[in-house]
Each structure stands twice: as C-alpha cells, then as structure tokens.
Design a protein around this motif. Structure first.
Motif, PDB file in Angstrom:
ATOM      1  N   GLY A 293      -1.801  -2.889 -18.249  1.00 34.49           N
ATOM      2  CA  GLY A 293      -1.735  -1.569 -18.859  1.00 34.49           C
ATOM      3  C   GLY A 293      -0.924  -0.558 -18.082  1.00 34.49           C
ATOM      4  N   ILE A 294       0.007  -1.017 -17.263  1.00 32.42           N
ATOM      5  CA  ILE A 294       0.849  -0.117 -16.473  1.00 32.42           C
ATOM      6  C   ILE A 294       2.183   0.105 -17.190  1.00 32.42           C
ATOM      7  CG2 ILE A 294      -0.175  -0.865 -14.298  1.00 32.42           C
ATOM      8  CD1 ILE A 294       2.353  -2.620 -13.896  1.00 32.42           C
ATOM      9  N   ASP A 295       3.007   0.969 -16.637  1.00 34.09           N
ATOM     10  CA  ASP A 295       4.376   1.117 -17.124  1.00 34.09           C
ATOM     11  C   ASP A 295       5.183  -0.058 -16.574  1.00 34.09           C
ATOM     12  OD1 ASP A 295       3.635   3.533 -18.251  1.00 34.09           O
ATOM     13  OD2 ASP A 295       4.383   4.735 -16.582  1.00 34.09           O
ATOM     14  N   VAL A 296       5.735  -0.861 -17.459  1.00 38.60           N
ATOM     15  CA  VAL A 296       6.475  -2.045 -17.018  1.00 38.60           C
ATOM     16  C   VAL A 296       7.664  -2.272 -17.939  1.00 38.60           C
ATOM     17  CG1 VAL A 296       4.958  -3.585 -18.358  1.00 38.60           C
ATOM     18  CG2 VAL A 296       6.316  -4.517 -16.474  1.00 38.60           C
TER      19      VAL A 296
ATOM     20  N   ARG B  62       0.842  -1.208   0.000  1.00 35.56           N
ATOM     21  CA  ARG B  62       0.000   0.000   0.000  1.00 35.56           C
ATOM     22  C   ARG B  62       0.872   1.251   0.000  1.00 35.56           C
ATOM     23  NH1 ARG B  62      -3.703  -2.724   4.010  1.00 35.56           N
ATOM     24  NH2 ARG B  62      -5.358  -3.611   2.714  1.00 35.56           N
ATOM     25  N   GLY B  63       0.505   2.216  -0.850  1.00 40.56           N
ATOM     26  CA  GLY B  63       1.245   3.466  -0.921  1.00 40.56           C
ATOM     27  C   GLY B  63       2.458   3.421  -1.826  1.00 40.56           C
ATOM     28  N   ILE B  64       2.747   2.260  -2.409  1.00 40.29           N
ATOM     29  CA  ILE B  64       3.918   2.113  -3.277  1.00 40.29           C
ATOM     30  C   ILE B  64       3.589   2.618  -4.682  1.00 40.29           C
ATOM     31  CG2 ILE B  64       5.371   0.398  -4.441  1.00 40.29           C
ATOM     32  CD1 ILE B  64       6.192   1.041  -1.566  1.00 40.29           C
ATOM     33  N   GLN B  65       4.544   3.342  -5.267  1.00 41.65           N
ATOM     34  CA  GLN B  65       4.364   3.856  -6.626  1.00 41.65           C
ATOM     35  C   GLN B  65       5.171   3.063  -7.656  1.00 41.65           C
ATOM     36  OE1 GLN B  65       5.781   7.713  -5.475  1.00 41.65           O
ATOM     37  NE2 GLN B  65       3.725   8.611  -5.503  1.00 41.65           N
ATOM     38  N   SER B  66       6.352   2.611  -7.263  1.00 43.02           N
ATOM     39  CA  SER B  66       7.229   1.860  -8.166  1.00 43.02           C
ATOM     40  C   SER B  66       7.704   0.610  -7.457  1.00 43.02           C
ATOM     41  CB  SER B  66       8.430   2.708  -8.600  1.00 43.02           C
ATOM     42  OG  SER B  66       8.001   3.847  -9.313  1.00 43.02           O
TER      43      SER B  66
ATOM     44  N   TRP C   2      10.807   7.031 -19.194  1.00 41.18           N
ATOM     45  CA  TRP C   2      10.248   5.921 -19.969  1.00 41.18           C
ATOM     46  C   TRP C   2       8.819   5.659 -19.497  1.00 41.18           C
ATOM     47  CZ3 TRP C   2       8.662   1.296 -17.669  1.00 41.18           C
ATOM     48  CH2 TRP C   2       9.062   1.112 -16.333  1.00 41.18           C
ATOM     49  N   SER C   3       8.041   5.043 -20.363  1.00 43.20           N
ATOM     50  CA  SER C   3       6.664   4.701 -20.021  1.00 43.20           C
ATOM     51  C   SER C   3       6.200   3.585 -20.950  1.00 43.20           C
ATOM     52  CB  SER C   3       5.737   5.923 -20.153  1.00 43.20           C
ATOM     53  OG  SER C   3       5.727   6.391 -21.491  1.00 43.20           O
ATOM     54  N   GLY C   4       5.030   3.032 -20.630  1.00 40.26           N
ATOM     55  CA  GLY C   4       4.493   1.944 -21.436  1.00 40.26           C
ATOM     56  C   GLY C   4       5.164   0.629 -21.126  1.00 40.26           C
ATOM     57  N   ARG C   5       5.129  -0.290 -22.092  1.00 38.61           N
ATOM     58  CA  ARG C   5       5.761  -1.600 -21.934  1.00 38.61           C
ATOM     59  C   ARG C   5       7.083  -1.621 -22.672  1.00 38.61           C
ATOM     60  NH1 ARG C   5       6.766  -6.183 -24.981  1.00 38.61           N
ATOM     61  NH2 ARG C   5       6.686  -8.167 -23.843  1.00 38.61           N
TER      62      ARG C   5
ATOM     63  N   VAL D  13      -0.618  -4.936  -7.526  1.00 37.37           N
ATOM     64  CA  VAL D  13      -0.541  -3.821  -8.479  1.00 37.37           C
ATOM     65  C   VAL D  13      -1.924  -3.236  -8.713  1.00 37.37           C
ATOM     66  CG1 VAL D  13      -0.065  -3.230 -10.886  1.00 37.37           C
ATOM     67  CG2 VAL D  13       1.566  -4.604  -9.597  1.00 37.37           C
ATOM     68  N   THR D  14      -2.915  -4.098  -8.893  1.00 38.46           N
ATOM     69  CA  THR D  14      -4.277  -3.641  -9.169  1.00 38.46           C
ATOM     70  C   THR D  14      -4.896  -2.949  -7.955  1.00 38.46           C
ATOM     71  OG1 THR D  14      -4.585  -5.444 -10.758  1.00 38.46           O
ATOM     72  CG2 THR D  14      -6.567  -4.366  -9.922  1.00 38.46           C
ATOM     73  N   SER D  15      -4.790  -3.574  -6.804  1.00 34.95           N
ATOM     74  CA  SER D  15      -5.425  -3.038  -5.594  1.00 34.95           C
ATOM     75  C   SER D  15      -4.801  -1.723  -5.145  1.00 34.95           C
ATOM     76  CB  SER D  15      -5.346  -4.056  -4.454  1.00 34.95           C
ATOM     77  OG  SER D  15      -6.026  -5.245  -4.779  1.00 34.95           O
ATOM     78  N   ASN D  16      -3.505  -1.576  -5.357  1.00 34.88           N
ATOM     79  CA  ASN D  16      -2.791  -0.400  -4.866  1.00 34.88           C
ATOM     80  C   ASN D  16      -2.478   0.622  -5.949  1.00 34.88           C
ATOM     81  OD1 ASN D  16      -2.525  -1.334  -2.092  1.00 34.88           O
ATOM     82  ND2 ASN D  16      -1.072  -2.842  -2.881  1.00 34.88           N
ATOM     83  N   ALA D  17      -2.973   0.381  -7.169  1.00 29.38           N
ATOM     84  CA  ALA D  17      -2.740   1.298  -8.292  1.00 29.38           C
ATOM     85  C   ALA D  17      -1.251   1.612  -8.453  1.00 29.38           C
ATOM     86  CB  ALA D  17      -3.550   2.588  -8.108  1.00 29.38           C
ATOM     87  N   ILE D  18      -0.423   0.567  -8.361  1.00 31.70           N
ATOM     88  CA  ILE D  18       1.020   0.736  -8.594  1.00 31.70           C
ATOM     89  C   ILE D  18       1.220   0.951 -10.089  1.00 31.70           C
ATOM     90  CG2 ILE D  18       3.282  -0.364  -8.428  1.00 31.70           C
ATOM     91  CD1 ILE D  18       2.186  -1.953  -6.030  1.00 31.70           C
ATOM     92  N   GLY D  19       1.818   2.069 -10.453  1.00 30.00           N
ATOM     93  CA  GLY D  19       1.876   2.442 -11.855  1.00 30.00           C
ATOM     94  C   GLY D  19       3.110   2.008 -12.598  1.00 30.00           C
ATOM     95  N   ARG D  20       4.115   1.530 -11.863  1.00 31.10           N
ATOM     96  CA  ARG D  20       5.388   1.231 -12.525  1.00 31.10           C
ATOM     97  C   ARG D  20       6.025  -0.003 -11.891  1.00 31.10           C
ATOM     98  NH1 ARG D  20       9.820   5.502 -14.482  1.00 31.10           N
ATOM     99  NH2 ARG D  20       8.031   5.912 -15.789  1.00 31.10           N
ATOM    100  N   VAL D  21       6.407  -0.969 -12.716  1.00 31.97           N
ATOM    101  CA  VAL D  21       7.032  -2.200 -12.235  1.00 31.97           C
ATOM    102  C   VAL D  21       8.259  -2.499 -13.080  1.00 31.97           C
ATOM    103  CG1 VAL D  21       6.771  -4.697 -11.913  1.00 31.97           C
ATOM    104  CG2 VAL D  21       4.851  -3.171 -11.397  1.00 31.97           C
TER     105      VAL D  21
END
Length: 293
Positions: A135-138, A62-66, A193-196, A96-104
């Motif tokens: 559909g996140i940045d990965v 929870r609270g993680i962005q990357s 960078w962004s996307g896949r 990732v889904t529950s916490n809306a983590i945008g970057r992996v």
C-alpha cells in the motif's frame, strides 16, 4: 533520504550519478564498496551489505524515505534463481515495512505483466506483487531489452555472431541503461505522483534482431550477424555448462515467454519512449573501446 541498490551495475551506477548531479547525497547499498569510483564514494553514504541478509538490509535502510530497488541478476551458479529473487524480495518487503519507507521505484521488466512463464522475469513479477500489497507509493519500471545485455555475450560480439532464441524479424523495445537511470532519478525526486503506477521504458524505437545486427555492424566497423538457434540446442548447451535445470529454465524462459503472441501491457507513447538510440549507445561503446587500447 534516498537509497539506491546495485550501485555498481549498469543502471544503478547511472542512477547514483543522476542523483549526485541533482544535489542529492544518496545512500548506496552494495556488497563491493571497493568497486565504486572514488568520486562516488566521497559524495555518497556507502553501506556494505548483502541484500540476502534481511536484518542487515533493514538496518541499512533506516531513515530512508525513497528507495530505488534494483535486484542484481543472480550469478550463473545460482541453482534456483526464482528462490533467489524471492529471498531478496523478502529483504525489500521487510525493510519497507520496518522503516516505513513510503516510496519505491522498482526496476522490473517487460514481460512481468504475464506474472508467470517468463523465466527469471517471474521473480521480478513476484516482487511487484509484494510491493503492491504494502500500500505504498510504488512505480514499476518495466524496461525493454537493456542495450547493455549485448555485452553479456562478449564472445558473440568479438566473434561476430550473436545467437538468440527470438525470431530475427520480431520487433522488440531496446532501452539504454542511462535512460532508465534518468527516469528512476526523476521519479525519486518528483512529488507529483502517488499510489501504484507502471511505466514501461521502450527506448526510442522497436528493433528486430536483424536491425540490431545492422546497427552494430556499421557502428563497430566490423560485421556482426545474428543467428537464431533452437530452444533445445540452447538448453543442451546450458546443461553441458553445468547449470541446474532451474537455472536453464529461467534463462530460456526470458526469451520464450515474450516470443509468441506477447503484447506489452504498456504501449509506446510519450511516457514510455526514451531518447538514446542503439546507434548512439554502440558509438559510445566503440569510442570507449578505442580509447582503452
């Protein structure tokens, strides 16, 4: 906020230290906080969690962005390693889904581009596909053979003979764990960078197993030879040690799946070439061994 899994491993531990050097206080997820060095525990937010516990992983992130996600290798007594990878991938997907983590930043492997037929690497390929669907940045880091994998056969190094399934004259990419960690940290911190994306990490040069033996022999100051063994002989040895058929197939497949007519999807270029040579890695290993005596 940045989180890292498998912080006790060869790549994860170096990733954590790279982030600390960058001034980041990362959150680290581990089953064994007691194994982390004291200086790391003082500078990171440590969460004790089993990555198979889906609810606990969601709560821990929870609270993680990357997120740097490294799937720990299954234990030898894991009866169905692909089911193990799927279970951890489900934890990752849910978090990732529950916490809306945008970057992996996901540590994958050369061979994952085949999607199947590459033993345990099939589990990493399936995890790639789960992440792609979000559909996140990965970025998938498709690592070559980790130099630290040579330590998985300590009897081979100590006894002077490493047994392999690959042809001795087949060039393969060899990469140092610290180089993988540096790229991981850079990707986590970069806004550019962004996307896949897929980024292979091939080390500084491709080496055959014969060349690996030459480097190890000269660096460790003792003769190291490499012997190619037949698939069936290896399969029989693994069965005799009590491993399940699924586990045997997963181990064998990691070699056979990249052995015949396999060409990595990502070629060697400035983005896939990393600096640490096998000789430099082995030299550090030798120095550490000498100082520990």
């Amino acid at each position: 906020m940045i989180a890292v899994t498998a912080p006790n491993g060869n790549v994860g531990s170096e990733t954590v230290r790279a982030l600390l050097r960058a001034g980041v206080r990362p959150r680290v997820l581990t089953r064994h906080p007691e194994f982390l060095p004291q200086d790391v525990r003082e500078r990171a937010d440590v969460v004790a969690v089993d990555l198979r516990d889906h609810a606990a992983v969601v709560a821990s992130l929870r609270g993680i962005q990357s997120l740097s996600w490294i799937t720990p290798s299954p234990a030898l007594d894991e009866s169905d390693p692909l089911a193990y990878y799927d279970e951890l991938a489900e934890s990752l997907q849910g978090a990732v889904t529950s916490n809306a983590i945008g970057r992996v930043v996901f540590q994958s492997s050369v061979g994952a581009e085949r999607r199947n037929g590459v033993g345990e690497i099939d589990g990493l390929a399936a995890t790639e596909q789960r992440l792609d669907a979000l559909g996140i940045d990965v970025v998938h880091l498709r690592c070559g053979l980790l130099m630290s994998n040579l330590l998985l056969a300590p009897d081979g190094l100590n006894g002077g003979t490493i047994r392999v399934l690959l042809p001795l004259d087949l060039p393969m990419p060899w990469v140092a764990p610290r180089d993988v960690a540096e790229v991981t940290a850079a990707r986590l911190l970069s806004p550019h960078w962004s996307g896949r994306e897929v980024q292979a990490l091939h080390g500084p040069e491709h080496l055959t197993w014969s060349e690996v033996a030459e480097v190890l022999s000269s660096t460790l100051s003792r003769p190291i030879q490499v012997e190619r063994v037949r698939d069936e002989a290896t399969r029989g040895d693994l069965r005799a040690s009590g491993l399940t058929e699924q586990r045997v197939a997963a181990i064998i497949g990691m070699s056979t799946g990249i052995r015949d007519d396999f060409i990595p999807e990502q070629r060697r270029d400035v983005t896939t070439t990393t600096p640490t040579t096998l000789r430099a890695w082995a030299t550090q290993l030798h120095r550490s061994s000498v100082s520990a005596r």
